[in-house]
Design a protein around this motif. Sequence first.
Motif, PDB file in Angstrom:
ATOM      1  N   ARG A 335       1.122  -1.560   0.078  1.00  0.00           N
ATOM      2  CA  ARG A 335      -0.209   0.386   0.298  1.00  0.00           C
ATOM      3  C   ARG A 335       0.799   1.248   0.022  1.00  0.00           C
ATOM      4  NH1 ARG A 335      -3.208   3.853   2.828  1.00  0.00           N
ATOM      5  NH2 ARG A 335      -5.215   3.361   2.184  1.00  0.00           N
ATOM      6  N   ASP A 368      -8.565  -2.404   1.449  1.00  0.00           N
ATOM      7  CA  ASP A 368      -8.448  -1.820   2.602  1.00  0.00           C
ATOM      8  C   ASP A 368      -9.860  -2.075   3.344  1.00  0.00           C
ATOM      9  OD1 ASP A 368      -6.255   0.022   2.134  1.00  0.00           O
ATOM     10  OD2 ASP A 368      -7.624   2.200   1.801  1.00  0.00           O
ATOM     11  N   LEU A 372      -9.371  -3.638   7.289  1.00  0.00           N
ATOM     12  CA  LEU A 372      -9.276  -3.112   8.200  1.00  0.00           C
ATOM     13  C   LEU A 372     -11.150  -3.752   9.102  1.00  0.00           C
ATOM     14  CD1 LEU A 372     -10.392   0.296   7.158  1.00  0.00           C
ATOM     15  CD2 LEU A 372      -8.790   0.381   8.542  1.00  0.00           C
ATOM     16  N   ALA A 377     -11.370   3.419   9.023  1.00  0.00           N
ATOM     17  CA  ALA A 377     -10.936   3.967   7.754  1.00  0.00           C
ATOM     18  C   ALA A 377      -9.163   4.586   8.313  1.00  0.00           C
ATOM     19  CB  ALA A 377     -11.115   5.263   6.906  1.00  0.00           C
ATOM     20  N   ILE A 380      -5.982   2.406   9.721  1.00  0.00           N
ATOM     21  CA  ILE A 380      -5.395   1.495   7.931  1.00  0.00           C
ATOM     22  C   ILE A 380      -3.798   1.493   7.962  1.00  0.00           C
ATOM     23  CG2 ILE A 380      -5.647   3.741   6.678  1.00  0.00           C
ATOM     24  CD1 ILE A 380      -6.242  -0.068   6.000  1.00  0.00           C
ATOM     25  N   ARG A 383      -2.706  -1.272  10.783  1.00  0.00           N
ATOM     26  CA  ARG A 383      -3.457  -1.962  10.645  1.00  0.00           C
ATOM     27  C   ARG A 383      -2.217  -3.013   9.752  1.00  0.00           C
ATOM     28  NH1 ARG A 383      -5.100  -6.150  12.320  1.00  0.00           N
ATOM     29  NH2 ARG A 383      -6.676  -6.821  10.692  1.00  0.00           N
ATOM     30  N   ALA A 482     -14.372   1.794   1.730  1.00  0.00           N
ATOM     31  CA  ALA A 482     -13.866   2.494   2.772  1.00  0.00           C
ATOM     32  C   ALA A 482     -14.449   3.428   3.265  1.00  0.00           C
ATOM     33  CB  ALA A 482     -12.401   2.560   1.916  1.00  0.00           C
TER      34      ALA A 482
END
Length: 491
Positions: A335, A368, A372, A377, A380, A383, A482
Motif C-alpha cells: 500500500r 482497505d 480494516l 478508516a 489503516i 493495520r 472504505a
Amino acid sequence: MPPKPQSRAVRAEALVATMPNVPCDVADRLRQAALVKDLAPRGMPAALERFFSRLAAEGRAPEFAQAEDFAASTQSRTAFRTLLAALSRFAPDVPTAAAVPVKRDWDAWLNGRYNTRAPRPRRSRREALRPEEWPEAWRAALPCLARRARRDGRRYRPLGSKSRGSVVQAVGLLALARENAIAEGSEFGDGFTPELAEAFLGFLVERVNPRSGEPIRFGTIADYFERVMCLAARAELYAPDGEASFGEILAACRAEAAEETPMKRARMREFREKHGLDGVLLAAVAASEEARDLPGHSDRAARLRRKAVVFALLVNGVDRQGDLSEFRIGRDIVRRADGTWEPAFRQSKTARWKENGPLWGLTGLLIDAHVLEGRPAWCIETRIAELDGCNLLSLQAEGFDTYHASKLLREAFGISGHLIRTAVTDLLRRHRPDAAWAVQRLLGHSVEWMQENYRSEFAEVASVEKYHAALEMLVRGETSPASAPRRRKRG
C-alpha cells in the motif's frame, strides 16, 4: 406474601446502575431496550460493564480494543458470546474484529471438548504408481525435472514443483498401464517404446473420470502424453521409434480434442451473456457492502470481504490464482503513501517478475475494507503495520489453498479463475487487436520489458467498453467500501 413485582422502568434503571463504566449512549440504548422487553441474553449488562471497565483500566479507547481485552473480560464461551451480542446491539461503533482470535480459541475449545471423534479411515483414490514402484531407470531420471538440461540441441528449464507433480502423476499412470499390460502377457523393457505408447493410450481410453463417471477427454489424454514425454526427452528414455510413436498419438489426441464439444468456449459464452467482467466487479462491491452491515468479528463478514478482494484482483490484475493466493502484505503487494495498492511479485509458474503498476482505486478500497475488518478508516496504517508479511486473503501467516479463489468464483458464477484470464484476453483482443503486447503483459507471459510510453497506454487498454463503464458507474455511485462507516441495524 410475595413481593410486588417492579415495573420495567425501575428494573431498567437498576440495570443501568450496575454499569458505571459503560458510556452513557450505550447505557441509554440498553435502558430503552429493557423498557420494551426483557434483555436476552440476560448477562449483557454485566458483560458490558466488565468490558468497558477493562478498557478504562488499560487506558484504551473502545476503538482500540485488543484481543486481550475481550479475553480478559470473559471467563467462558457463553460470556464471550454474550459480550459480542451486547456490543453488536448496543455499541455497534466498537470494532469487534480484534475478538476473532478469541473466538477461534473458544471454538477450538468447544470442538475439542464435545466434537472429538475417531477419524474415519480415508479411502485413497490414488491409481498412479508411486516412484518407488517404477522401473529403476524411470526412478533415477526424476531429479532431471528440477535441473536444466540440453538434449539433442534442445534446452529444458527446471520445472516448478506443481509441474513436477503433474509429470510424476502422469508417469505413475504410465507405470500402472505398463504393469497391467505385463500382467496380460506383454513384455516391456525400461524404454519408452511404441508398444508402451499404444498400451498407455488403451489404458487411458478405457478409464473414466472418478468424479463425473464420464470417459476421459482426449484433451486430458494429450496432456498425460505430453507430461510423460517431458520426462522421456530430458532423461533420454526413448527406445528407437518411441518418440515418434508418442508424438503421433499426442498429435492425434490434440486433433480429436479440437473436434470435441468446446466446453470452455460454451462456458465463456454463457458467462459473458449472464454476467460479464462488470458483473464480477459488481459482485465484489455488493459483497463488501453486505459485509459492512455485519459485525466485524463474524465469519460471514470475513468471507464476504475476502470474496470482494478476490473478485476485484482477478479482474484488475488478471493474476494466476496460485500467485494471488500467496500475496503477502508489504512483500508481494504494497500500500503506497497515496492509498493505492500495487502488486509486484515473481510468478510461481514462469519465475518471471510481474509489475504492472498500481491497482484501480476501487480495488484498493475493497482491499482497505478487507484489511480494516470493520475498524475505522483511520486505523489503516496501524493495520498495515500489524499485518506486515501476512497473507493478503487470510490476514494471517498461513494462507488458503491454491484453488480458494476458484471456489469463490464457482459459487457465484460457475467458472474458474483461469476463465477470468481468458475473458480479459478475449475482451482486449476483440476491442484492441493491435495491442497483443498488452495481453501478454497483463497475463504475465514471457515478453521483453516495455517502454515507458507503453506503460502509460496500458491503463487505457485494460479498461475498455463495459469493463471501463462498470468502474465509472461504481466509483461515481460512491459505492466505496472504505467510506464513512454506517451504523448497523440494531436488533
